[in-house]
Every structure is written in structure tokens, then in C-alpha cells.
Design a protein around this motif. Sequence first.
Motif, short mmCIF file in Angstrom:
data_model
loop_
_atom_site.label_atom_id
_atom_site.label_comp_id
_atom_site.label_asym_id
_atom_site.label_seq_id
_atom_site.Cartn_x
_atom_site.Cartn_y
_atom_site.Cartn_z
N ASP A 216 -0.30 4.54 12.30
CA ASP A 216 -0.04 5.71 11.47
C ASP A 216 -0.24 5.34 10.00
N ASP A 217 -0.13 6.32 9.12
CA ASP A 217 -0.47 6.09 7.71
C ASP A 217 0.36 4.98 7.07
N ASN A 218 1.68 4.98 7.32
CA ASN A 218 2.55 3.99 6.69
C ASN A 218 2.28 2.59 7.23
N ALA A 221 -1.07 1.36 5.82
CA ALA A 221 -0.97 0.94 4.43
C ALA A 221 -0.24 -0.39 4.30
N ASP A 222 0.85 -0.56 5.06
CA ASP A 222 1.62 -1.81 4.99
C ASP A 222 0.81 -2.97 5.56
N HIS A 227 3.55 -5.03 0.92
CA HIS A 227 4.58 -4.32 0.15
C HIS A 227 5.31 -5.30 -0.76
N PHE A 232 11.00 -0.41 0.71
CA PHE A 232 11.63 0.51 1.65
C PHE A 232 12.83 -0.19 2.26
N SER A 263 -4.97 7.75 6.30
CA SER A 263 -5.43 6.36 6.21
C SER A 263 -6.87 6.30 5.72
N LYS A 266 -6.85 6.24 1.97
CA LYS A 266 -6.46 4.93 1.44
C LYS A 266 -7.61 3.93 1.52
N LEU A 279 2.68 -1.19 -1.09
CA LEU A 279 3.79 -0.25 -1.03
C LEU A 279 4.89 -0.68 -2.01
#
Length: 475
Positions: A216-218, A221-222, A227, A232, A263, A266, A279
Motif C-alpha cells: 500500500d502507499d505507506n 513509501a517507507d 523514515h 509515526f 505510489s 511517489k 517519512l
Amino acid sequence: MDETLKPLLPILMVDDERPWLHSLALTLERQAGLNHTLLCCNGDEALKLLASTAFSLVLLDLTLPPPTGEDIIGWIRNERPELPVIIISGINQLNSAVRCMQLGACDYFVKTDDRNRIMTGILRALRLRELETENEKLRSGILHRSLGHPEAFAEISTVNPRMQAVFHYLEAVSPSSQPVLITGDSGTGKELVARIVHRLGRPKGPWVAVNAAGLDDNVFADTLFGHVRGAFTGAQQARKGMVEEAAGGTLFLDEIGDLSPGSQVKLLRLLQEEEYLPLGADRPRRSNVRIVAATNLDLAERMAAGAFRKDLYYRLKAHHVTLPSLRERRDDLPLLLEKFLSEAAEALGKKRPLLPVGLSDLMGDYPFPGNVRELRSMVFDAVSQHQSGRLSLAPFRKAIGEQALPSGAAPSSPLPADTGGRKLIFTETLPTLDEAGGLLVREAMERAGGNQSVAASFLGISRPALCQRLKKMRG
């Protein structure tokens, strides 16, 4: 060559104002990651460097003490006509700019111009030079029909012309920093080819692979960007992303066609700006990775359906290869069988067996939906069951028979020599042997979904023998 340098060949910067040179060099590095520059403050030194060193680009001031900027452009036009030259001068005169363009300069800027505009011109010139270099190498490979680095392709056994053309193309584009998109059916060897791109282009840098399917998007990205501490809940310490891990090397993104829309945005920023934002961070970081992406999906179809961004698609396919399926390179079957037979015997600690008689006929028309990966699995399965002597044809018949049956049909086995007490049901009048043979052939062809190789395996005969029987029945 140091793969952390960008571009691979240095940029020659010539100006008698040393503070300006240092300021521009610093801008190039901070804004575009161009850290491979050579600074020169007079014309004589510039000509010596040009005569002894290969450069990717020359940034040149006109108002130098003799030899002047125009003298240097003239020398480059005669001796290094392929080398792009950009004039960055304090003279803001139209006739001067026209004269320089006539002499061979590819662009002209005044020092008071916006730095971003100058940067855009420099990056454009570098990309054009990169493409020209790749085209030259590609043409050279086609003319000479020989690979410069055959050892890089040693893992792929092939005599197929389409695969050889892919090899030549990969050698031509290997020095490029632009993305490479590899498409093809599942099992055709896309990751293997991606590793070849890495070995040819950035062998000293790290190789990092990420499967994009299901992220998924998070998480995406991670995974890619990492990060900072406190980004978070639970982020008690900073973590590097895969982009940073792959710095100076290659980042392989598999199953790229499955990326979510968020995504995709990004990834597009990473490709366009060559920078990313971990992040929780408030300042972007520069990227120095070669992106190689792969998918078995038709990205053009997904793009037309609105599931894949057009701008990302065209960024990814700066260089593009499509791998042929195994059914399109059947001339490689003997090589691949021998290769996988040796690999399986070594991996399983067995003496290398002989290939079964009739295997080529059995595989003659088989479509290999799983491609090279499926063939390798067949051979490993057969060798794992092998005891001594020659390999049995039975494991191959079973694998091909199960895969080749029409949808909804029940798996079937070849008729055994001993029917195990089962009886064939006949009418009151017995058929002749020829008639019974015809009935068997028809039944075998029906169960095999029309595949002659599979039907022949059911009947325990060779494919040519089956073809003869079919011909006789028709005629």
C-alpha cells in the motif's frame, strides 16, 4: 570507474572567473546531483584537457584571454564534433549567440539568467549526449554482431536471434542512468535480465530488489524512502529506505504494474526530480540509483484503462526490452534442457542422467505457459524422482498432461500395459485393429484438447507416429 560519480564522464567548466565557476559547480551538485566536474580558468589548459580526456559536456565562457571561447569551440568542432558545448557568458548580444550556434554550440545562456533555466539546458544536453552514445554502441553491436561483455550473459543459454538482439541492446544502454523497463510473460527471466543490466552498468554498486505487488502507499513509501525517528507511532529510530541502500547501484522494482495510484505519484517524483522525501523528513534527499522495473502486465493497456499514469509509463520506458516467451524461442529447448539437467543433478547430489528418448517430440507443441521457469521445474522434478540410467519420460508426460487439458476436463493417464482387471466394452461386433486404433487416437486427441504431443504421450507413441496415423485416418 566510480559509479557514484554523475555523469560518468566529467563536465568541463571553463571560465576565467573562479568564484563563478565554484558557485555554478556547487549549484550543479546540490540541485541535480552532478558531482563530476572539472574546473578550468584559461583556454590553454582547457585545450590540453580536451585533447587528453573524454568529457560528457563543456560549459564555456566566451570572454577568455587567447585562446578565446570561440577558438575552443572551433577546436571542438574539428576534433570532437560529438561533444556538446553550452556557452555561459557575460555577453548579452544576439549576434554573439548566433555566431556561437553557427560554430556548433548547442545552447547559449547569459550569466544573469535564472539558474534553474541554465540547469534545465545542462540536463537536456546531457540526456541527448547519453542517447547519442547509446545509439552509437547499438549500431556498432549490430554491425559487428559480437558482444563486448559476453561473460555478463553467461547465465542465459540461448541461440535465439531475438534474445541475441536483447543482449546487444542491453550492452548499448548499460552506461545510461535512465530507467530500464523489462516486460514479458511470467517465467521469461525478467529479474535475471535486470541483474545483467546491473552487472553491465553499475557492477561495483549495490543491487537492491523490491517486489511492488501488494504494497500500500505507506508501506511503499517507507520501503523505498525510509523514515526519520518519530515519523509515526513506533518509529523509535530512523531507518534507511531501499533508495538509500542502493545508492550508486541499481534498484530493481518488480511487479511495477501493480503499484497503486498514490505510489505511482511517489515513484514519478523520484524519477523526475531524482530526489525523495523520507517519512517525517522536512528536506528532500538526492537520489543516485539506476531504476530497473519489470512487469508481466501490459502497461499500455493499463494506461489506456486509467490504472497506470501516462507520465510514469513514459519515464519508466526510457529504455525498454520485451523478453520472448519460451514458445517463441523453441530453438533454445535443447540448450535449456541440458543446462537444467546439470543444475538439478548438482543440486540434488545425483549423477547426471541422460535425457529420455522422445522428450523433444513430447514438447514439440507444448505452449509452456510458465515459460523457462516451468521447464526448469519439470527437469528438477524428473531428476528428483530419478534412480539410475536414463530419465523417465513419465514425469514430463504427467506435467504436460495436467497443464494441457482443456478447462474442466479431468486429468488422464496414458493407458497402462496392464489394465488392472478393467475391461473395455465392445459392441456385439468386434472392431478391427485399425478401427480400434482410430477410436483410441480420437479419444486421446479429445482428452488432450487437440495437442498432438500430449495425445502421443497418452498413447505411448511418438508424435511423428501419431501424425502418420492422423494423416491415414483423414485420407
